[in-house]
Design a protein around this motif. Structure first.
Motif, PDB file in Angstrom:
ATOM      1  N   GLY A  47       0.809  -1.210   0.000  1.00  0.00           N
ATOM      2  CA  GLY A  47       0.000   0.000   0.000  1.00  0.00           C
ATOM      3  C   GLY A  47       0.839   1.255   0.000  1.00  0.00           C
ATOM      4  N   PHE A  48       1.965   1.183   0.688  1.00  0.00           N
ATOM      5  CA  PHE A  48       2.972   2.246   0.651  1.00  0.00           C
ATOM      6  C   PHE A  48       4.221   1.649   0.003  1.00  0.00           C
ATOM      7  N   ALA A  49       4.612   2.169  -1.120  1.00  0.00           N
ATOM      8  CA  ALA A  49       5.772   1.644  -1.834  1.00  0.00           C
ATOM      9  C   ALA A  49       7.068   2.109  -1.173  1.00  0.00           C
ATOM     10  N   PRO A  50       8.184   1.396  -1.406  1.00  0.00           N
ATOM     11  CA  PRO A  50       9.478   1.876  -0.908  1.00  0.00           C
ATOM     12  C   PRO A  50       9.726   3.311  -1.359  1.00  0.00           C
ATOM     13  N   GLY A  51      10.120   4.143  -0.405  1.00  0.00           N
ATOM     14  CA  GLY A  51      10.371   5.555  -0.702  1.00  0.00           C
ATOM     15  C   GLY A  51       9.167   6.449  -0.537  1.00  0.00           C
ATOM     16  N   ALA A  52       7.968   5.871  -0.342  1.00  0.00           N
ATOM     17  CA  ALA A  52       6.756   6.685  -0.200  1.00  0.00           C
ATOM     18  C   ALA A  52       6.760   7.417   1.133  1.00  0.00           C
ATOM     19  N   ARG A  53       6.212   8.612   1.131  1.00  0.00           N
ATOM     20  CA  ARG A  53       6.113   9.398   2.363  1.00  0.00           C
ATOM     21  C   ARG A  53       4.868   9.000   3.138  1.00  0.00           C
ATOM     22  N   LEU A  54       5.021   8.861   4.472  1.00  0.00           N
ATOM     23  CA  LEU A  54       3.876   8.635   5.343  1.00  0.00           C
ATOM     24  C   LEU A  54       3.358  10.005   5.779  1.00  0.00           C
ATOM     25  N   GLY A  92      12.941  -0.592  11.627  1.00  0.00           N
ATOM     26  CA  GLY A  92      13.653  -0.630  10.353  1.00  0.00           C
ATOM     27  C   GLY A  92      12.775  -0.540   9.126  1.00  0.00           C
ATOM     28  N   LEU A  93      11.492  -0.173   9.298  1.00  0.00           N
ATOM     29  CA  LEU A  93      10.599  -0.117   8.146  1.00  0.00           C
ATOM     30  C   LEU A  93      10.490   1.270   7.528  1.00  0.00           C
ATOM     31  N   VAL A  94      10.743   2.305   8.306  1.00  0.00           N
ATOM     32  CA  VAL A  94      10.697   3.661   7.762  1.00  0.00           C
ATOM     33  C   VAL A  94      11.939   4.414   8.207  1.00  0.00           C
ATOM     34  N   VAL A  95      12.213   5.511   7.511  1.00  0.00           N
ATOM     35  CA  VAL A  95      13.327   6.381   7.880  1.00  0.00           C
ATOM     36  C   VAL A  95      12.782   7.792   8.062  1.00  0.00           C
ATOM     37  N   ALA A  96      13.344   8.519   9.017  1.00  0.00           N
ATOM     38  CA  ALA A  96      12.946   9.897   9.271  1.00  0.00           C
ATOM     39  C   ALA A  96      13.901  10.832   8.547  1.00  0.00           C
ATOM     40  N   VAL A  97      13.361  11.772   7.805  1.00  0.00           N
ATOM     41  CA  VAL A  97      14.151  12.778   7.105  1.00  0.00           C
ATOM     42  C   VAL A  97      13.859  14.124   7.765  1.00  0.00           C
ATOM     43  N   PRO A  98      14.865  14.797   8.330  1.00  0.00           N
ATOM     44  CA  PRO A  98      14.628  16.064   9.020  1.00  0.00           C
ATOM     45  C   PRO A  98      13.840  17.054   8.170  1.00  0.00           C
ATOM     46  N   ARG A  99      12.823  17.642   8.784  1.00  0.00           N
ATOM     47  CA  ARG A  99      11.966  18.674   8.181  1.00  0.00           C
ATOM     48  C   ARG A  99      11.131  18.155   7.006  1.00  0.00           C
ATOM     49  N   ARG A 100      11.173  16.852   6.742  1.00  0.00           N
ATOM     50  CA  ARG A 100      10.367  16.302   5.651  1.00  0.00           C
ATOM     51  C   ARG A 100       9.414  15.205   6.115  1.00  0.00           C
ATOM     52  N   GLY A 101       9.743  14.511   7.205  1.00  0.00           N
ATOM     53  CA  GLY A 101       8.846  13.492   7.718  1.00  0.00           C
ATOM     54  C   GLY A 101       9.402  12.087   7.592  1.00  0.00           C
ATOM     55  N   PHE A 135       9.515   8.272   5.738  1.00  0.00           N
ATOM     56  CA  PHE A 135       9.412   7.641   4.423  1.00  0.00           C
ATOM     57  C   PHE A 135       9.634   6.145   4.562  1.00  0.00           C
ATOM     58  N   VAL A 136       8.906   5.363   3.762  1.00  0.00           N
ATOM     59  CA  VAL A 136       9.091   3.908   3.767  1.00  0.00           C
ATOM     60  C   VAL A 136      10.505   3.593   3.302  1.00  0.00           C
ATOM     61  N   ARG A 137      11.153   2.734   4.042  1.00  0.00           N
ATOM     62  CA  ARG A 137      12.542   2.409   3.750  1.00  0.00           C
ATOM     63  C   ARG A 137      12.664   1.615   2.453  1.00  0.00           C
ATOM     64  N   SER A 138      13.714   1.886   1.715  1.00  0.00           N
ATOM     65  CA  SER A 138      14.049   1.102   0.529  1.00  0.00           C
ATOM     66  C   SER A 138      15.184   0.146   0.889  1.00  0.00           C
ATOM     67  N   PHE A 139      14.993  -1.128   0.582  1.00  0.00           N
ATOM     68  CA  PHE A 139      16.013  -2.138   0.843  1.00  0.00           C
ATOM     69  C   PHE A 139      16.814  -2.421  -0.420  1.00  0.00           C
ATOM     70  N   ASP A 140      18.057  -2.831  -0.229  1.00  0.00           N
ATOM     71  CA  ASP A 140      18.831  -3.349  -1.348  1.00  0.00           C
ATOM     72  C   ASP A 140      19.447  -4.686  -0.925  1.00  0.00           C
ATOM     73  N   ALA A 141      20.173  -5.293  -1.836  1.00  0.00           N
ATOM     74  CA  ALA A 141      20.725  -6.622  -1.571  1.00  0.00           C
ATOM     75  C   ALA A 141      21.653  -6.614  -0.364  1.00  0.00           C
ATOM     76  N   ALA A 142      22.441  -5.550  -0.205  1.00  0.00           N
ATOM     77  CA  ALA A 142      23.382  -5.492   0.918  1.00  0.00           C
ATOM     78  C   ALA A 142      22.646  -5.449   2.253  1.00  0.00           C
ATOM     79  N   ASP A 143      21.528  -4.700   2.316  1.00  0.00           N
ATOM     80  CA  ASP A 143      20.737  -4.646   3.547  1.00  0.00           C
ATOM     81  C   ASP A 143      20.253  -6.036   3.937  1.00  0.00           C
ATOM     82  N   LEU A 144      19.657  -6.745   2.976  1.00  0.00           N
ATOM     83  CA  LEU A 144      19.120  -8.075   3.276  1.00  0.00           C
ATOM     84  C   LEU A 144      20.228  -9.063   3.607  1.00  0.00           C
ATOM     85  N   ASP A 145      21.367  -8.931   2.962  1.00  0.00           N
ATOM     86  CA  ASP A 145      22.484  -9.826   3.254  1.00  0.00           C
ATOM     87  C   ASP A 145      22.932  -9.659   4.702  1.00  0.00           C
ATOM     88  N   GLN A 146      22.978  -8.420   5.180  1.00  0.00           N
ATOM     89  CA  GLN A 146      23.382  -8.171   6.560  1.00  0.00           C
ATOM     90  C   GLN A 146      22.343  -8.680   7.555  1.00  0.00           C
TER      91      GLN A 146
END
Length: 238
Positions: free
Chosen positions: A46-53, A80-89, A91-102
């Protein structure tokens, strides 16, 4: 969660993703309930990676104030599902292969240790509970319920951590669960045959029954290592 009436259609600015419809909530443990609703929306795309909440839109759709939505978003940040961006709110986190490998690398360490603690201490009640969980995975494969199978797969592994008796180990496992589930949800099925998911858990239970920590470590490394290879490969180069 109790719906109080039809939800409003999602609103979005031109060029942005529409907000998924979310049912209104009642009270009691509001922040955790909002976090659960948002987690499910993220897991189901419902919220894609990178989408703003967007707090105001989510609060309106759920029939709550913005404050508990903000607190729920902070919970998802901790998971680990969202990231906070100062003054912007948020956002749904985007994963890559390195994240999942770790993530899988840490899971291998945790679960090898959990099995080592449990080996030789498996009670008949624990054995019955784990065996029932494997059978549930088979039934979900028959039913074609892939989403539930992912949840119950992770629950099997959590049971091992619970039975191991190390609360701090369990806490770290729980922190990884949302990220693991999200990564798999982004990929889809790991195996063409859904029964294979259930079958891959049987050697883990056999190793625990043997009481040999080394046998469990080998079985666990193979089980999680195989999933790790498939997930990373499906994500492509990190």
């Amino acid at each position: 969660m109790t719906a109080t009436g039809p939800t409003r259609p999602p609103h979005s600015a031109p060029g942005t993703q529409a907000t998924p419809q979310l049912a209104a909530l009642t009270q009691d443990d509001l922040v955790n309930r909002i976090a659960q609703v948002l987690t499910e929306a993220i897991m189901k795309g419902g919220f894609a990676p990178g989408a703003r909440l967007t707090e105001a839109t989510i609060a309106r759709d759920l029939g709550v104030s913005r404050a508990p939505v903000r607190e729920a978003a902070r919970l998802l940040e901790n998971r680990g599902l969202v990231v906070a961006v100062p003054r912007r709110g948020f956002f749904v986190r985007s994963f890559d292969a390195a994240d999942l490998d770790q993530i899988y690398d840490l899971r291998m360490c945790l679960e090898r240790h959990a099995g080592g603690l449990l080996a030789g201490r498996l009670t008949p009640e624990m054995d019955t509970a784990l065996s029932a969980q494997v059978q549930l995975l088979h039934r979900l494969a028959e039913a074609g319920d892939g989403d539930r199978q992912i949840e119950e797969d992770l629950k099997f592994h959590r049971m091992i951590c619970v039975f191991a008796g190390n609360r701090r180990l369990l806490k770290v496992f729980d922190e990884l669960t949302a990220e693991t589930r999200y990564g798999i949800a982004m990929i889809g099925r790991l195996y063409d045959d859904p029964h294979e998911i259930a079958r891959t858990h049987e050697p883990l239970l056999d190793a625990l029954r043997s009481g040999d920590a080394t046998s469990f470590a080998e079985a666990s490394d193979y089980h999680i290592g195989t999933a790790r290879q498939r997930v990373v490969a499906m994500f492509g180069p990190g």
